[in-house]
Design a protein around this motif. Sequence first.
Motif: not given
Length: 427
Positions: A56-70
């Motif tokens: 879950a760690l890398p998946l949640f982290s990737l979600s957050g980083y994508i949202l931050a760039e949008s």
Amino acid sequence: MTFAVAGLLILLAILGTPIFIVIGAAAMYGFWAAEVPLSIMAVEIYRITDTPMLVALPLFSLSGYILAESGTPTRLVNLARAFFGWLPVELPIIALLTCAFFTAITGASGVTIVAIGALLYPSLRQAGYGKHFSLGLVTSSGSLGLLLAPSLPLILYGVIVQQMDVGVSIDLKDLFLAGLIPALLMVVLLTLWSIIANPHELSQREPFEFKRIKAALLEAKWELPLPVILLGGIYGGFFAISEVAAIAVTYVLTSQLIFYREVNLKQLPDIIVKSSVMVGSIILILAVSLAFTNVLVDAEIPMQVFEFIREHIHSKYAFLLALNIFLLLLGAILDIFSALMIMTPLMVPVALSYGIDPIHLGIIFLANMQIGYFTPPVGMNLFIASYRFKEPIAELYKATLPFFFVLLLAVILITYVPWFSLALVGN
């Protein structure tokens, strides 16, 4: 471990040596001193793969980083203004709620300050809020979501405790539930402080308009299902935490690449690299920390710590006070992930001996670490805010002090009133 070696490792950490090297070196020295072949390090590090929840760690982290760039931060602020703009001191309330939600999703308070704080700070100043109040609000709000699902530190604490053989188990769903009321308590206390600090703003409210709410909902239509997916999946028991994380990143990718088109395929590799670097460093530290934990257990260090504390601290409440003071200091000098991995194996057995619930202990730990993010002299958020808003670090010290004491009151209540952490937990 000799004092000379311990001193050398501490010096290396102070000089900026990566924490995984320091912890790994300590583990290797411990095995060598116990005449255990150093090949055991590979076995200990491999143990990390036995934790399915870690996916879950890398998946949640990737979600957050994508949202931050949008454009998600802007849409979240607009949505919060549409719903809460009619309230007194509506902008501080919007800042608190938006930052808490965004930090919970990204798991990184620094990202929240850069993404959300950059939008809210100018708005607060234009609305007539003082510079110190505005700076203090966005800096201290950056770490609010650490107690909310699917916060990475919450997941990490659960993973570490599950790896320990202490006779108790932690359900991650219970840990997520435990953070809800404490997080709400912090938001309420900070809202009350915002009202006290800005009595002149009580009459300055925006009109409540259904048209504005409808427009904000339409604008954020692809973000709105995300909390339903996350919270409904976790609390409803429909999915395991790793499954929820996979669904979340799939949904975020689909909404940003296809519907909003604010993140394109060319940007995606760079975003994945940024996210992977952060998560990779966490997993690497966790892996060597598991090895170091075994060294400590074999050397009976937790038992020695327990005996020392039992000799000098006889009251559970005195222990909690000492723990809070220590964690506040620790949070000011060490990042939350390193602190979790180093201290959890030592804290949990001792806390259990005082009859402290491990879920309650986890909330106490993270609540203190949350304040530590902006505790002088080296709280990480202070430097991020100083860089982002081009203000001297001394100004940030002064600006965050009132918020520090408000959240300290919340931590005291959370510590000494277990109901806040355990009321929603089914045990």
